[in-house]
Design a protein around this motif. Structure first.
Motif, PDB file in Angstrom:
ATOM      1  N   LEU A 162       0.866  -1.418  -0.199  1.00 60.56           N
ATOM      2  CA  LEU A 162       0.135   0.189  -0.059  1.00 60.56           C
ATOM      3  C   LEU A 162       0.805   1.336   0.034  1.00 60.56           C
ATOM      4  CD1 LEU A 162      -2.650  -1.075   2.568  1.00 60.56           C
ATOM      5  CD2 LEU A 162      -2.797  -1.152   0.115  1.00 60.56           C
ATOM      6  N   HIS A 163       1.689   1.250   0.657  1.00 62.29           N
ATOM      7  CA  HIS A 163       2.663   2.558   0.817  1.00 62.29           C
ATOM      8  C   HIS A 163       3.503   2.627  -0.757  1.00 62.29           C
ATOM      9  CE1 HIS A 163       6.584   4.653   1.561  1.00 62.29           C
ATOM     10  NE2 HIS A 163       5.797   5.305   2.729  1.00 62.29           N
ATOM     11  N   ALA A 164       3.666   1.539  -1.267  1.00 60.32           N
ATOM     12  CA  ALA A 164       4.570   1.649  -2.686  1.00 60.32           C
ATOM     13  C   ALA A 164       3.567   2.474  -3.540  1.00 60.32           C
ATOM     14  CB  ALA A 164       5.135   0.414  -2.992  1.00 60.32           C
ATOM     15  N   LEU A 165       2.065   1.950  -3.432  1.00 62.45           N
ATOM     16  CA  LEU A 165       0.920   2.475  -4.366  1.00 62.45           C
ATOM     17  C   LEU A 165       1.056   3.867  -4.244  1.00 62.45           C
ATOM     18  CD1 LEU A 165      -1.862  -0.186  -3.897  1.00 62.45           C
ATOM     19  CD2 LEU A 165      -0.364   0.193  -5.819  1.00 62.45           C
TER      20      LEU A 165
ATOM     21  N   TRP B 118      -4.334   1.665   6.173  1.00 58.53           N
ATOM     22  CA  TRP B 118      -4.795   2.805   5.005  1.00 58.53           C
ATOM     23  C   TRP B 118      -4.884   3.908   5.458  1.00 58.53           C
ATOM     24  CZ3 TRP B 118      -3.706   2.885   0.078  1.00 58.53           C
ATOM     25  CH2 TRP B 118      -4.385   3.704  -0.766  1.00 58.53           C
ATOM     26  N   LYS B 119      -5.659   4.276   6.480  1.00 59.25           N
ATOM     27  CA  LYS B 119      -6.226   5.609   6.664  1.00 59.25           C
ATOM     28  C   LYS B 119      -4.709   6.349   7.134  1.00 59.25           C
ATOM     29  CE  LYS B 119      -9.168   8.202  10.004  1.00 59.25           C
ATOM     30  NZ  LYS B 119     -10.288   8.109  10.995  1.00 59.25           N
ATOM     31  N   LYS B 120      -3.987   5.824   8.089  1.00 59.64           N
ATOM     32  CA  LYS B 120      -2.696   6.324   8.426  1.00 59.64           C
ATOM     33  C   LYS B 120      -1.959   6.619   7.237  1.00 59.64           C
ATOM     34  CE  LYS B 120      -2.849   4.016  12.896  1.00 59.64           C
ATOM     35  NZ  LYS B 120      -2.222   3.194  13.921  1.00 59.64           N
ATOM     36  N   LEU B 121      -1.782   5.818   6.195  1.00 63.09           N
ATOM     37  CA  LEU B 121      -1.204   6.013   5.197  1.00 63.09           C
ATOM     38  C   LEU B 121      -1.559   7.275   4.364  1.00 63.09           C
ATOM     39  CD1 LEU B 121      -0.185   2.202   3.884  1.00 63.09           C
ATOM     40  CD2 LEU B 121       1.470   4.179   4.673  1.00 63.09           C
ATOM     41  N   THR B 122      -2.854   7.142   4.135  1.00 62.96           N
ATOM     42  CA  THR B 122      -3.250   8.409   3.469  1.00 62.96           C
ATOM     43  C   THR B 122      -3.287   9.665   4.148  1.00 62.96           C
ATOM     44  OG1 THR B 122      -5.666   7.885   4.150  1.00 62.96           O
ATOM     45  CG2 THR B 122      -4.785   6.883   2.192  1.00 62.96           C
ATOM     46  N   ASN B 123      -3.158   9.797   5.236  1.00 66.29           N
ATOM     47  CA  ASN B 123      -2.809  10.964   6.501  1.00 66.29           C
ATOM     48  C   ASN B 123      -1.369  11.349   5.618  1.00 66.29           C
ATOM     49  OD1 ASN B 123      -5.455  10.870   7.670  1.00 66.29           O
ATOM     50  ND2 ASN B 123      -4.715   9.848   9.216  1.00 66.29           N
ATOM     51  N   LYS B 124      -0.835  10.563   5.369  1.00 65.76           N
ATOM     52  CA  LYS B 124       0.574  11.130   5.025  1.00 65.76           C
ATOM     53  C   LYS B 124       0.734  11.410   3.473  1.00 65.76           C
ATOM     54  CE  LYS B 124       2.993   7.925   8.276  1.00 65.76           C
ATOM     55  NZ  LYS B 124       4.050   7.007   8.423  1.00 65.76           N
ATOM     56  N   PHE B 125      -0.136  10.945   3.034  1.00 70.55           N
ATOM     57  CA  PHE B 125      -0.276  11.206   1.244  1.00 70.55           C
ATOM     58  C   PHE B 125      -1.656  11.853   1.240  1.00 70.55           C
ATOM     59  CE2 PHE B 125       2.762   7.727   1.708  1.00 70.55           C
ATOM     60  CZ  PHE B 125       3.912   8.311   0.846  1.00 70.55           C
ATOM     61  N   PRO B 126      -1.931  13.103   1.390  1.00 71.10           N
ATOM     62  CA  PRO B 126      -3.276  13.883   1.427  1.00 71.10           C
ATOM     63  C   PRO B 126      -3.931  13.791   0.058  1.00 71.10           C
ATOM     64  CG  PRO B 126      -1.937  15.117   2.622  1.00 71.10           C
ATOM     65  CD  PRO B 126      -0.969  13.963   2.108  1.00 71.10           C
ATOM     66  N   ARG B 127      -3.471  13.543  -0.809  1.00 73.25           N
ATOM     67  CA  ARG B 127      -4.021  13.425  -2.251  1.00 73.25           C
ATOM     68  C   ARG B 127      -4.908  12.207  -2.248  1.00 73.25           C
ATOM     69  NH1 ARG B 127      -1.368  10.946  -6.709  1.00 73.25           N
ATOM     70  NH2 ARG B 127      -2.037  12.897  -8.028  1.00 73.25           N
TER      71      ARG B 127
ATOM     72  N   ALA C  63      -8.135  -4.985  -4.462  1.00 73.72           N
ATOM     73  CA  ALA C  63      -7.518  -5.564  -5.447  1.00 73.72           C
ATOM     74  C   ALA C  63      -6.134  -5.551  -5.503  1.00 73.72           C
ATOM     75  CB  ALA C  63      -8.022  -4.904  -6.575  1.00 73.72           C
ATOM     76  N   SER C  64      -5.597  -4.539  -4.883  1.00 76.92           N
ATOM     77  CA  SER C  64      -4.065  -4.510  -5.171  1.00 76.92           C
ATOM     78  C   SER C  64      -3.382  -5.524  -4.128  1.00 76.92           C
ATOM     79  CB  SER C  64      -3.620  -3.086  -4.716  1.00 76.92           C
ATOM     80  OG  SER C  64      -4.031  -2.086  -5.544  1.00 76.92           O
ATOM     81  N   LEU C  65      -4.202  -6.107  -3.128  1.00 75.48           N
ATOM     82  CA  LEU C  65      -3.609  -6.953  -2.089  1.00 75.48           C
ATOM     83  C   LEU C  65      -3.945  -8.627  -2.398  1.00 75.48           C
ATOM     84  CD1 LEU C  65      -4.773  -5.318   1.106  1.00 75.48           C
ATOM     85  CD2 LEU C  65      -2.538  -5.112  -0.103  1.00 75.48           C
ATOM     86  N   VAL C  66      -4.799  -8.662  -3.517  1.00 76.53           N
ATOM     87  CA  VAL C  66      -5.174 -10.054  -3.851  1.00 76.53           C
ATOM     88  C   VAL C  66      -4.037 -11.053  -4.209  1.00 76.53           C
ATOM     89  CG1 VAL C  66      -6.203 -11.589  -5.734  1.00 76.53           C
ATOM     90  CG2 VAL C  66      -7.524  -9.484  -4.806  1.00 76.53           C
ATOM     91  N   PRO C  67      -2.980 -10.597  -4.901  1.00 75.58           N
ATOM     92  CA  PRO C  67      -1.755 -11.328  -5.098  1.00 75.58           C
ATOM     93  C   PRO C  67      -1.024 -11.853  -3.794  1.00 75.58           C
ATOM     94  CG  PRO C  67      -1.824  -9.514  -6.774  1.00 75.58           C
ATOM     95  CD  PRO C  67      -2.605  -9.262  -5.815  1.00 75.58           C
TER      96      PRO C  67
END
Length: 358
Positions: free
Chosen positions: A246-249, A279-288, A297-301
Motif C-alpha cells: 500500500l505504501h508503494a502504491l 490505509w487511513k494512516k497512510l493516506t494521512n501521510k499522502f493527503p491526495r 484488488a492490489s492485495l489479492v496477489p
C-alpha cells in the motif's frame, strides 16, 4: 527416562490451546467426579503439548498464585503429569508420579506421597496403585478442595516395559478413587507393540466415566486448529507485507482500483479492520488520497501467496502439529522466509533444517 513434566515454562507465547482436544476433555471433567480419559493421536500431533498446557504455569502476577497456561482446564483441578520413556515399568511410573506430586504440592505433597509398595503381584498391583492415588487425591483436596488429575503421556511407550508394566498396575475405572482422574495419551492402535493395544483396550474399556478420543491428521477439527494457528501467528507478517504494498502504491502514485471486497478479508475481521486503519494512516501521510477506500484488488496477489503458503506449510510439515507449529514460528520470527517454505524438505531433514531433534 520417565520423568515428571517441568513445573513451569519460560512463557506461554508458544502454546496453542487446541479446541479439538480442550472442548471434549472439559465436557468430560464436568460430567464425572472420577474417570479415565484416553487420548489417541499419531506421533508429533500435539498430545504432549496439550498436557504441557494443563500442568505448566505462567509466571505469577505480583502476589497471585501461578496460573496454568490452559486455565480453561487447569482452574478446575490440580494437575500433575509424567512422560513415559520407552520400556518404562511400573516402578518408574510410580517414581515419576511421586516426584511430580511433590513438585506440585511442596511439603504437603512430600508427606502425602509415601513410597508405593505392593506392585510385585500383578493381581494386587492395580488395587495398590488405586489406594495410593486415593491418598494423593486426599492431599489435593485438603490443600484447596480441588480434584487431582494425573496425566500419563505415552502409554504405549510403557505398555510393554519392565515387569510389572504400566498396564499391569494402572487401575480400571472400577478401582479408581473418587476425586481422581487419569488422562492417558498414546499413539493409535497401529503404532502399538504387537498385542499390547488389546490389553490396554480391555483394561480401559468404554463405559461410565471412561472416554476414548481418537484424532487423526485428516480430521477437520484438528486441521481447523492448525489453520487458526497459521492465521493468528502469521497475520502480522501478512499485514506488514500488505502495508509495504500500500505504501508503494501511494509513494509511486501508481494507478490502482479503489475499494473492493475479498472473502479472505471478509472472513478475517481482525486483519480487515487493521488494514483499513493502516490505509487511513497512510493516506494521512499522502493527503491526495485522503478519503479513498482500501484498494483490496492490489492485495489479492498477496492473499493468494498466503493461501499457497498454508498449503506448503501443511505439506512440508506433513500435517503434524510439531512441524507445522515450528515452520510457523520460524516464519513469524523472521528466520524462515515465506518464499523458502515450498522448498523445505520433509521428515528428519526438515527437523535438521529447523534446528530440532528428529
Amino acid at each position: 527416562m520417565t520423568a515428571p513434566f517441568p513445573a513451569a515454562l519460560p512463557g506461554d507465547a508458544a502454546y496453542v490451546s487446541p479446541t479439538h482436544l480442550r472442548t471434549p476433555f472439559r465436557s468430560f471433567l464436568v460430567s464425572f467426579d472420577k474417570g479415565i480419559y484416553w487420548l489417541r493421536m499419531p506421533q508429533d500431533t500435539g498430545k504432549t503439548q496439550f498436557i504441557r498446557g494443563i500442568v505448566a504455569k505462567r509466571p505469577p502476577k505480583e502476589d497471585a498464585a501461578p496460573e496454568g497456561i490452559d486455565s480453561a482446564i487447569s482452574s478446575s483441578l490440580r494437575a500433575i503429569a509424567v512422560e513415559l520413556a520407552p520400556g518404562a515399568g511400573a516402578q518408574a511410573l510410580a517414581g515419576a508420579v511421586k516426584a511430580a506430586f511433590e513438585a506440585e504440592f511442596g511439603p504437603a505433597g512430600a508427606a502425602g506421597a509415601e513410597a508405593l509398595s505392593g506392585l510385585g503381584d500383578p493381581e494386587e498391583a492395580p488395587a495398590a496403585f488405586a489406594t495410593w492415588l486415593a491418598r494423593l487425591g486426599d492431599v489435593a483436596r485438603a490443600t484447596d478442595g480441588k480434584r487431582l488429575l494425573v496425566c500419563i503421556d505415552g502409554l504405549d511407550a510403557g505398555a510393554g516395559g519392565t515387569a510389572p508394566s504400566v498396564l499391569d498396575v494402572l487401575p480400571g475405572i472400577g478401582q479408581m478413587p473418587g476425586g481422581v482422574l487419569l488422562l492417558l495419551t498414546s499413539r493409535p492402535k497401529e503404532a502399538w507393540p504387537d498385542g499390547l493395544f488389546a490389553q490396554a483396550e480391555a483394561k480401559f474399556a468404554s463405559g461410565p466415566a471412561v472416554a476414548v478420543q481418537d484424532v487423526g491428521v485428516e480430521d477437520a477439527p484438528y486441521v481447523d486448529t492448525l489453520r487458526r494457528l497459521f492465521q493468528e501467528r502469521l497475520r502480522p507478517v501478512l499485514r506488514a507485507r500488505a502495508i509495504a504494498i500500500l505504501h508503494a502504491l501511494l509513494e509511486t502514485r501508481a494507478t490502482f482500483e479503489k475499494g473492493g471486497r475479498d472473502p479472505r478479508l471478509t472472513g478475517d475481521a481482525v486483519l480487515r479492520d487493521a488494514l483499513k486503519d493502516d490505509w487511513k494512516k497512510l493516506t494521512n501521510k499522502f493527503p491526495r488520497y485522503s478519503g479513498q477506500l482500501l484498494p483490496v484488488a492490489s492485495l489479492v496477489p498477496l492473499l493468494d501467496q498466503f493461501d499457497r503458503l498454508w498449503v506448503d506449510v501443511m505439506d512440508r510439515g506433513e500435517r503434524k502439529f510439531r512441524y507445522v507449529h515450528l515452520i510457523i514460528q520460524r516464519i513469524a520470527d523472521g528466520t524462515l522466509p515465506v518464499e523458502d517454505v515450498a522448498g523445505l524438505p520433509r521428515g528428519a531433514d526438515l527437523a535438521a533444517r529447523l534446528g530440532v531433534p528428529a
